[in-house]
Design an enzyme around this catalytic site. Structure first.
Site, mmCIF file in Angstrom:
data_model
loop_
_atom_site.group_PDB
_atom_site.id
_atom_site.type_symbol
_atom_site.label_atom_id
_atom_site.label_comp_id
_atom_site.label_asym_id
_atom_site.label_seq_id
_atom_site.Cartn_x
_atom_site.Cartn_y
_atom_site.Cartn_z
ATOM 1 N N LYS A 214 -3.223 8.339 -7.617
ATOM 2 C CA LYS A 214 -4.508 8.869 -8.061
ATOM 3 C C LYS A 214 -4.422 9.268 -9.512
ATOM 4 O O LYS A 214 -3.366 9.653 -10.000
ATOM 5 C CB LYS A 214 -4.880 10.116 -7.234
ATOM 6 C CG LYS A 214 -4.907 9.875 -5.733
ATOM 7 C CD LYS A 214 -5.368 11.109 -4.959
ATOM 8 C CE LYS A 214 -6.791 11.499 -5.259
ATOM 9 N NZ LYS A 214 -7.371 12.404 -4.219
ATOM 10 N N LYS A 246 1.702 -3.092 -1.213
ATOM 11 C CA LYS A 246 0.432 -2.776 -1.855
ATOM 12 C C LYS A 246 0.213 -1.265 -1.829
ATOM 13 O O LYS A 246 0.143 -0.664 -0.776
ATOM 14 C CB LYS A 246 -0.699 -3.458 -1.091
ATOM 15 C CG LYS A 246 -1.393 -4.527 -1.919
ATOM 16 C CD LYS A 246 -2.580 -5.116 -1.195
ATOM 17 C CE LYS A 246 -3.014 -6.361 -1.943
ATOM 18 N NZ LYS A 246 -3.805 -7.266 -1.145
#
Lengths: 290, 829
Positions: A214, A246
């Site tokens: 983030k 991923k």
């Protein structure tokens, strides 16, 4: 499966050209656009990527209750019906709160009949300037209280002083403490000094097993910006190419990538959908507040 | 992705699940209404009004993305050229005499009016050319506006900043179809700002935006005749270029047409600037941000479907990162979207014409047949319209045609290099020199490569950045002259003292011109024609030691290849001396020597060059009397006058010595956050044919500015009076001038000039001789688009400070390179 390796050679080779990233970030916004039904569909997708969040000192059971109900019903049902999307299960991606409010949130979501995850910020959010021991304890308690996602913040001091291996170790400890919960690593990009550091911190976070990376807490002076998001997405892509793993990106306040930590964004999206369906611009009171 | 074929409309749920893109059309209704208001039929725009003469053939311009006919335009003929040039000539009388401030107001008004109509211009441009609306809207038209504003400023400042220069007269601007509006603006802005008037011929395929701009200029109040637009085919363009009333031809387009125009205007006294093709290298080092480099390539070669003269069409990758870069590039290509030029969410639009598509296909298929790897963007291609997918060619090398020639389409060729030195060598291994980009985070490397690449623009970590404040134009066969910046203004002015030459060069038989040498002044020994020089030793007279004037190159005196001598006569037709009669092979040797010296000389510290030139002045002064004496004997001028010429020559050495470290360049005030640095680089090797007037002073006045700016020169001294220049051998030798910087070839001026201008590796030719010779030099320079400076057989007053040492000399001695260096790292704490 998550990653657990620290490749310092890779980190040392990272090159990010800031002016070129700015140019690309500007261009992205002019190269693509979606109109009409495509816009509506993309906006609804964005809704499902939102971490509907409240991170305030004055959070209590009641406003969290309201937030959870909004998370379950982010777009007015009649609008979804017009788009034939009422059966698509449109909810926000998660509800995000401070760790002390996890219990309230789990309860409210259950009441609303919604099974989306509760995300809890932890590890001395937002500054990360608390001892590792208490940070880990915070994670542990949040998971115990029912948080399915833990938003950790990294120690910016380690990034700023180039202690990538130490940062890796720290995130690894968090990872282990998260157990079955998803770990979302907040880089605090506005406090990393350069896009090169953003890229390196992204790599380290992924190497240490983050499920999401983030941008920011929303509490730094500069939070999610296009250039930062671009650099992180590139890091994710590189990481995937090299490892087959991923990770996901999660940005706060602006960008539209996978998970979005901007709660005011939901209001804007709902108004756009309203306009798409009715051809009229909505007043704020036309839509249920969060 | 079911819906991308457009067969059936997807539901919101389909889109929600597939995350596909949909159509995002830009409305064309206003552009269509503009076309309708002209009943979709256009004539020329001359003298402030539409002119549609009877009986002209027409050309229907089409939207290449859809095939839709847009409007009918006319194919002009000679009569139309007459009318347009006459209008421009008449307008020049008043326009050129306006106060600068008034011209500035007009240009400012055009900028404002263009801004009011910018979306209309963008839509018309995209419809006519096929380029994505994103590009016409975000790149072309904003640059057009910026150019008008910037040049409104130059119009205001002309008398201050361009003191000593004056407008030319009527400018014929001939522009291509790839950036129809933007490139015409690059011509007309400086032309109008300097006080010229313009007749513009847009390209055949793309005429509409020029015609619309003519209307907009009229609306902005530009006086009639100042800016005229005529339409026609290529031959019509040539008619315009050669019209005697045209004083300057400004051309952007292919190197082939550039050559034709150079030949067509040779010897006419018209000024010419050519902005031609390119095969620009895009150089990526292992220290580069590869993701940014990939996006840079998108801007470099897939901008405007690759139909960009400065397209970064040759990717040079450091071997260590080649594999990763190609992988990233292929990924990026798989996300490119092709489509209608008016769709706001496409990356690549339509090619301008079927013929373009055919050429591009041929190049790619040839590479494929050669065994190259051809990777093309896998996205869907619209089934009508002229589309070609973005293409990456690997596995080719320097010998392949797709590597050497300009494809002018969305085709990138990729090759690997090992070291920076090799990257530079590969980068320069092309006849073109328009642009380059270098990608690295290593600042010393970036700057060294930027300075070593022979190209007019070098971008560091970017590609295809443009601005009105930085000149754009080429080295080598990419042409000469600059569009934009102060350096671009010089293409539209001449020195105030000079009037437009109208030479009468008659017909020059190019094939045989100056082919032979020596026979016109046969060196046939005759009895008693020369009084033997004697000296007295004690009581006896003995013959003085023979002095043989040889050639001078590579820092040494050399006998001529042909072993012939050329007699030099005094004022009374008496034989004064023999000099070496140089030929083709001597030219070849001298050019070799000059090239050996040029790089080191150009890189030498400017201070050091200045010291050498001052030293020359010192050594010339030591020989003051001796040189004046010889000058006087040779020319028959008084000793006093000869002394004055020597003194002026010494002064001039001082003057140019002073300029060694004062003309290196400047910082350009572009929109870039960072530094755009103009560097005035040496041309390289310059051939100089000196005139016969003021044989010493003209010689010094010509070679000195060339060498102070870092060039190496091959000088043909005055054919008639070469001896004063030959006295300089010893001056050079005693002044620490490195061998090969100044090389002197005596002999027939035209014969030697012919071989200099025909030498592919001479970068510029200065010719001060006859009108015929001037015509020949200009004509012959077309072959490799060499820069030339000729006198059309007219003499100048070398003693005059402006005529003999004006800014013109510095302009001719240098070529402008703009280096773009973006900056920035700080974004938050």
């Amino acid at each position: 499966m998550y990653s657990a390796f620290c490749n310092l050679g890779w980190i040392s080779r990272v090159q990010v050209n800031h002016p070129a990233v700015l140019r690309r970030a500007e261009q992205i916004q002019t190269r693509r656009t979606v109109k009409k039904d495509w816009q509506a569909a993309w906006l609804l997708k964005a809704v499902t990527c939102i971490d509907l969040t409240t991170l305030s000192g004055d959070d209590t059971e009641s406003n969290i209750h309201r937030l959870c109900f909004k998370a379950k019903n982010p777009i007015r049902l009649d609008l979804l019906e017009k788009l034939h999307m009422d059966d698509a299960g449109i909810t926000t991606g998660a509800v995000c709160v401070y760790s002390a409010r996890v219990k309230d949130t789990v309860k409210a979501l259950k009441q609303s009949g919604c099974n989306i995850p509760v995300a809890s910020v932890a590890t001395g959010f937002p500054a990360g300037q608390t001892p590792v021991k208490t940070r880990l304890e915070e994670i542990k308690l949040a998971v115990e209280d029912g948080a399915a996602e833990i938003d950790i913040v990294i120690s910016r001091n380690l990034a700023l002083t180039g202690q990538w291996e130490a940062l890796y170790q720290e995130i690894r400890l968090c990872r282990e403490t998260c157990g079955h919960a998803h770990m979302k690593t907040i880089l605090g990009t506005g406090e990393l000094g350069s896009l090169t550091n953003v890229y390196k911190a992204s790599l380290v976070a992924m190497m240490a097993g983050s499920d999401f990376i983030k941008t920011s807490t929303g509490k730094e002076s500069v939070n999610a910006t296009y250039p930062v998001a671009l650099v992180m997405v590139r890091a994710i892509r590189d990481f995937y190419w090299k490892t087959g793993i991923k990770a996901h990106v999660n940005t706060r306040t602006e960008a539209l990538l996978f998970r979005i930590g901007a709660s005011t964004l939901l209001g804007d999206i709902e108004r756009q959908i309203y306009h798409h369906v009715s051809g009229r611009y909505a007043a704020y009171h036309d839509l249920p507040m969060a | 992705m079911a819906a991308s074929t457009g067969a059936e409309r997807p539901t919101v749920k389909d889109i929600f699940n597939s995350m596909q893109y949909g159509p995002a059309p830009e409305a064309a209704n206003i552009a269509q209404a503009w076309l309708d208001s002209h009943e979709r039929s256009f004539g020329h725009f001359i003298d402030g009004k539409w002119l549609k003469p009877e009986g002209r053939q027409t050309y229907t311009t089409k939207n290449p993305a859809t095939g839709e006919s847009l409007a009918s335009t006319i194919q002009g003929n000679e009569e139309d050229v007459e009318v347009a040039v006459a209008a421009a000539q008449k307008a020049f009388e008043t326009w050129s005499k306006l106060p600068c401030h008034v011209r500035a107001r007009y240009l400012y008004s055009i900028a404002r009016t263009v801004q009011k109509h910018q979306r209309l211009l963008s839509v018309v441009e995209s419809m006519d050319n096929g380029k994505p609306i994103r590009e016409s809207r975000d790149c072309d038209v904003p640059l057009v506006v910026r150019h008008f504003y910037h040049h409104a400023g130059w119009a205001q400042l002309r008398d201050t900043e361009m003191n000593g220069w004056k407008p030319l007269g009527v400018v014929a601007a001939i522009v291509p179809w790839n950036f129809p509006l933007m490139l015409l603006t690059w011509k007309i802005c400086p032309a109008l700002a300097m006080g010229n008037t313009v007749v513009l011929k847009p390209a055949t395929y793309t005429r509409l935006s020029a015609l619309l701009l003519a209307e907009i200029c009229a609306e902005a109040g530009l006086p009639p005749g100042v800016f005229n637009v005529v339409t026609g085919n290529g031959a019509f363009g040539e008619k315009l270029a050669v019209h005697p009333g045209v004083d300057k031809v400004a051309f952007t387009g292919s190197t082939e047409v550039g050559r034709t125009l150079r030949k067509a205007t040779a010897g006419t006294g018209k000024k010419l600037s050519l902005e031609l093709g390119g095969k620009s290298p895009f150089i990526v080092f292992d220290t580069a941000d590869l993701d940014s480099a990939v996006e840079g390539l998108v801007d470099a070669i897939w901008f405007n479907q690759g139909q960009v003269c400065s397209a970064g069409s040759r990717l040079l990758m450091q071997e260590s990162i080649a594999e990763v870069l190609i992988h990233k590039l292929k990924q990026r290509l798989s996300h490119m979207r092709l489509g209608d030029s008016l769709d706001k969410a496409i990356d690549v639009g339509a090619l301008v014409d079927e013929s373009q598509k055919k050429t591009i296909t041929e190049f790619v298929e040839e590479a494929r047949a050669e065994g190259a790897g051809v990777f093309q963007a896998p996205g869907p291609i619209p089934n009508k319209g002229l589309f070609y997918p973005p293409t990456l060619i690997t596995g080719v090398d320097t010998t392949s045609r797709c590597v050497r020639e300009e494809i002018f389409g969305p085709v990138l060729v990729a090759m690997a290099f090992r070291t920076a030195k090799e990257a530079i060598a590969l980068g320069n291994n092309t006849p073109y020199g328009l642009a380059a980009s270098v990608w690295t985070e290593n600042v010393p490397l970036a700057l060294e490569v930027a300075l070593s690449i022979k190209a007019g623009t070098v971008w560091v970590n970017g590609h295809n950045l443009f601005d009105a404040a930085a000149g754009f134009g080429g080295y080598k066969e990419s042409g000469f002259g600059r569009d934009g910046g102060k350096e671009g203004l010089y293409e539209y002015v001449r020195p105030s003292w000079e009037s437009r030459p109208h030479p009468n060069a008659e017909d020059v038989t190019y094939k045989t011109f100056a082919l032979t040498y020596g026979a016109d002044v046969p060196p046939v020994p005759k009895c008693n024609s020369i009084t033997p020089s004697v000296i007295r030793q004690e009581d006896t007279e003995v013959p003085s030691i023979d002095r043989t004037y040889k050639l001078y190159y590579g820092g040494a005196q050399k006998r001529p290849d042909g072993m012939y001598s050329r007699p030099i006569y005094g004022p009374n037709k008496d034989l004064v001396a023999y000099v070496a009669d140089g030929n083709r092979k001597d030219v070849r040797n001298a050019v070799e020597a000059a090239h050996k010296a040029a790089p080191g000389w150009g890189k030498r510290a400017a201070h050091n060059r200045a010291q050498i030139v001052y030293y020359m002045a010192e050594n010339l002064e030591l020989r003051r009397d001796e040189v004046a004496q010889r000058l006087s004997v040779l020319t028959g001028n008084s000793k006093e006058r000869a002394l004055k010429e020597v003194d002026l020559s010494i002064q001039r050495l001082f003057y140019w010595g002073a300029y060694c470290d004062k003309y290196g360049g400047t910082v350009q005030e572009t929109l870039l956050y960072g530094a755009t640095v103009l560097i005035r680089e040496p041309m390289g090797v310059v051939g100089i044919a000196c005139p016969d007037e003021s044989p010493l002073l003209s010689f010094v006045s010509l070679f000195a500015p060339a060498i102070v700016r870092g060039n190496a020169v091959i000088v043909i001294p005055s054919e008639k009076y070469p001896l004063p220049a030959l006295d300089f051998y010893q001056v050079f030798d005693t002044s620490d001038l490195p061998g090969g910087v100044v090389n002197i070839l005596t002999g027939g001026r035209d014969h030697l000039a012919k071989y200099l201008v025909e030498h592919q590796d001479v970068q510029s030719m200065w010719y001060f001789g006859s009108a015929q010779g001037s015509k020949f030099v200009e004509w012959s320079s077309a072959e490799n688009c060499k820069r030339t400076w000729v006198n059309y057989g007219l003499s100048r007053d070398w003693e005059d400070a402006q005529q003999g040492a004006g800014e013109e000399f510095l302009y001719q001695a240098t070529q402008c390179k703009n280096i773009w260096i973006p900056m920035g790292e700080i974004f938050a704490n």
